[in-house]
Design an enzyme around this catalytic site. Structure first.
Site, PDB file in Angstrom:
ATOM      1  N   GLN A  29      31.426  17.155  41.032  1.00 25.67           N
ATOM      2  CA  GLN A  29      30.010  17.467  40.874  1.00 25.67           C
ATOM      3  C   GLN A  29      29.177  16.998  42.061  1.00 25.67           C
ATOM      4  O   GLN A  29      27.967  17.208  42.096  1.00 25.67           O
ATOM      5  CB  GLN A  29      29.479  16.828  39.589  1.00 25.67           C
ATOM      6  CG  GLN A  29      30.103  17.402  38.329  1.00 25.67           C
ATOM      7  CD  GLN A  29      29.642  16.695  37.067  1.00 25.67           C
ATOM      8  OE1 GLN A  29      28.756  15.846  37.084  1.00 25.67           O
ATOM      9  NE2 GLN A  29      30.264  17.040  35.951  1.00 25.67           N
ATOM     10  N   HIS A  53      28.170  13.162  37.532  1.00 21.91           N
ATOM     11  CA  HIS A  53      26.840  12.714  37.088  1.00 21.91           C
ATOM     12  C   HIS A  53      26.051  12.013  38.192  1.00 21.91           C
ATOM     13  O   HIS A  53      25.697  10.837  38.089  1.00 21.91           O
ATOM     14  CB  HIS A  53      26.972  11.807  35.854  1.00 21.91           C
ATOM     15  CG  HIS A  53      27.480  12.520  34.642  1.00 21.91           C
ATOM     16  ND1 HIS A  53      27.434  11.973  33.380  1.00 21.91           N
ATOM     17  CD2 HIS A  53      28.051  13.748  34.481  1.00 21.91           C
ATOM     18  CE1 HIS A  53      27.943  12.823  32.502  1.00 21.91           C
ATOM     19  NE2 HIS A  53      28.336  13.913  33.158  1.00 21.91           N
ATOM     20  N   GLU A  73      18.269  16.990  26.410  1.00 23.66           N
ATOM     21  CA  GLU A  73      16.960  16.446  26.062  1.00 23.66           C
ATOM     22  C   GLU A  73      15.875  16.854  27.043  1.00 23.66           C
ATOM     23  O   GLU A  73      16.123  16.997  28.239  1.00 23.66           O
ATOM     24  CB  GLU A  73      17.012  14.909  26.045  1.00 23.66           C
ATOM     25  CG  GLU A  73      17.942  14.331  25.014  1.00 23.66           C
ATOM     26  CD  GLU A  73      17.944  12.804  25.031  1.00 23.66           C
ATOM     27  OE1 GLU A  73      18.712  12.220  24.238  1.00 23.66           O
ATOM     28  OE2 GLU A  73      17.180  12.200  25.818  1.00 23.66           O
ATOM     29  N   TYR A 107      15.316   5.174  27.193  1.00 23.84           N
ATOM     30  CA  TYR A 107      15.507   6.457  26.501  1.00 23.84           C
ATOM     31  C   TYR A 107      16.848   6.558  25.771  1.00 23.84           C
ATOM     32  O   TYR A 107      17.254   7.647  25.379  1.00 23.84           O
ATOM     33  CB  TYR A 107      15.234   7.606  27.481  1.00 23.84           C
ATOM     34  CG  TYR A 107      13.741   7.660  27.728  1.00 23.84           C
ATOM     35  CD1 TYR A 107      12.913   8.442  26.940  1.00 23.84           C
ATOM     36  CD2 TYR A 107      13.149   6.799  28.647  1.00 23.84           C
ATOM     37  CE1 TYR A 107      11.537   8.408  27.088  1.00 23.84           C
ATOM     38  CE2 TYR A 107      11.766   6.758  28.796  1.00 23.84           C
ATOM     39  CZ  TYR A 107      10.972   7.562  28.011  1.00 23.84           C
ATOM     40  OH  TYR A 107       9.603   7.512  28.137  1.00 23.84           O
ATOM     41  N   TYR A 128      32.981  15.262  24.894  1.00 27.19           N
ATOM     42  CA  TYR A 128      33.522  16.615  25.011  1.00 27.19           C
ATOM     43  C   TYR A 128      34.776  16.823  24.170  1.00 27.19           C
ATOM     44  O   TYR A 128      35.081  17.950  23.769  1.00 27.19           O
ATOM     45  CB  TYR A 128      33.796  16.937  26.485  1.00 27.19           C
ATOM     46  CG  TYR A 128      32.530  16.962  27.306  1.00 27.19           C
ATOM     47  CD1 TYR A 128      31.543  17.920  27.092  1.00 27.19           C
ATOM     48  CD2 TYR A 128      32.303  16.008  28.296  1.00 27.19           C
ATOM     49  CE1 TYR A 128      30.374  17.946  27.839  1.00 27.19           C
ATOM     50  CE2 TYR A 128      31.127  16.018  29.039  1.00 27.19           C
ATOM     51  CZ  TYR A 128      30.171  16.986  28.810  1.00 27.19           C
ATOM     52  OH  TYR A 128      29.013  16.991  29.540  1.00 27.19           O
TER      53      TYR A 128
END
Length: 378
Positions: free
Chosen positions: A89, A154, A248, A258, A269
């Protein structure tokens, strides 16, 4: 959509353009729109930003920054881009231009950066450089996520300037370090606020707290890939990529937690439980969430005049289903959700922006990635 490839010369360098042979008319609840692919010559594009000229700067995850015209002309890679870790990623991620670009020419890039000391870790970094005809000069790194961590997942990461000129950077939890999102001694799973030169504002919430990194604005996030400022309130809104369920929308307030990974509306997953709680004392609930996930990417508040029935609505791009979720807002309250474009665009949507012409532009995440224009149907 079918395209014809043409070789042209732009700024003295060979470039390629791909021109769509037709536009597709699509009905939505409030507008009939026309969808046109302006080019399919981008390799896994990730972020885009409009220049005052009307051209776009577009990042490709492999490490290239390109200038793209609305005629579909794609420049050769621009010089001066920092070296990126283009794996999984990671890669070259978002791009933003300085609010005072007309006078200073600063362009900001977020990307996955290797450990400059030669270690195996990496992290999200932000650099800026001055844009010239051939690329960036005077390039300097203004932020490095800490710690460097061995992971390919991420990274976040959107770059948005607040109305007061501060730069917000959204970051991911690095997946296998998710517990770090709950501690303040690292940048994993955080939203960061800095000045354009990288210095820390004196009114950041943790600037005087021991064992806390002073750049942190909010924490307890998973992988924030979308960010935009509300046109009326001036508040930052973010789109957070959840696990399996639990994407979200948040309105991150300074110093607030949060919840991730102690509270979530999703599971991992493989179906395993990350947390059996959706509410935890001392943490904030999402402003809006999706179960199942739509795999949110970037988002915008629509403020133009081309689609008056969408004025000030939140448009959230999504990778799953190649859709845009339109959230009909009354103030901050979400009154209704409409799914846009899912049958018209066949590739995953990585970015969404509003052009100076009031049209909507999308980037699709593909080896033959597209720049897509959405305008009112004739």
């Amino acid at each position: 959509m079918f395209h014809t490839l043409l070789a042209v010369t732009i700024a003295g360098a060979l470039a390629v353009t791909s021109t769509a042979s037709h536009a597709e008319s699509v009905a939505t609840e409030r507008h009939q729109v026309e969808i046109t692919s302006l080019t399919n010559s981008l390799a896994n594009p990730w972020g885009m930003a409009f220049l005052p000229s009307g051209d776009l700067l577009v990042t490709e995850k492999g490490g290239q920054l390109r200038r793209v015209s609305l005629d579909g002309i794609v420049s050769k890679p621009l010089a001066g881009v920092p070296e990126v870790v283009a794996r999984s990623q990671g890669g070259l991620l978002d791009v933003a231009i300085d609010p005072n670009f007309n006078s200073n020419n600063w362009v900001y890039l977020s990307y996955s950066e290797a450990d400059p000391d030669g270690g195996e870790g990496n992290s999200t970094a932000v650099a800026r450089g001055k844009l010239g005809d051939n690329g960036l000069t005077q390039v300097e790194v203004i932020f490095r996520g800490a710690p460097k961590y061995k992971s390919g997942a991420h990274f976040g990461s959107r770059l948005v300037f607040a109305p007061d000129g501060h730069l917000f950077i959204t970051l991911g939890d690095r997946y296998s370090a998710m517990a770090d999102a709950q501690t303040l001694d690292n940048h994993h799973g955080k939203v960061v606020r800095i000045k354009p030169d990288g210095s820390v504002p004196s009114d950041n919430p943790f600037v005087d707290q021991a064992n806390a990194l002073p750049e942190i604005w909010s924490y307890g996030h998973r992988n924030v890939q979308g960010a935009a400022f509300h046109p009326e309130t001036g508040e930052l809104w973010t789109a957070e990529h959840g696990p399996k369920g639990g994407d979200e929308i948040n309105i991150p307030q300074p110093g607030k937690n949060y919840g991730w990974p102690e509270a979530t509306y999703g599971v991992d997953y493989d179906g395993s439980i990350i947390s059996d709680k959706t509410h935890v004392a001392g943490t904030e609930q999402p402003h809006y969430y999706w179960v199942p996930s739509i795999a949110v990417s970037n988002m915008i508040f629509y403020t133009g005049d081309q689609f008056p029935a969408w004025k000030n609505d939140l448009l959230v791009a999504a990778l799953k289903g190649s859709q845009v979720a339109r959230l009909d807002l009354h103030g901050n309250r979400v009154m209704h959700e409409e799914t846009l474009f899912e049958d018209a665009i066949e590739q995953r949507i990585r970015d969404i922006e509003q052009g100076p012409d009031g049209y909507i532009y999308l980037l699709t995440d593909d080896r033959n990635g597209q720049l897509v224009q959405i305008k009112p149907a004739k």
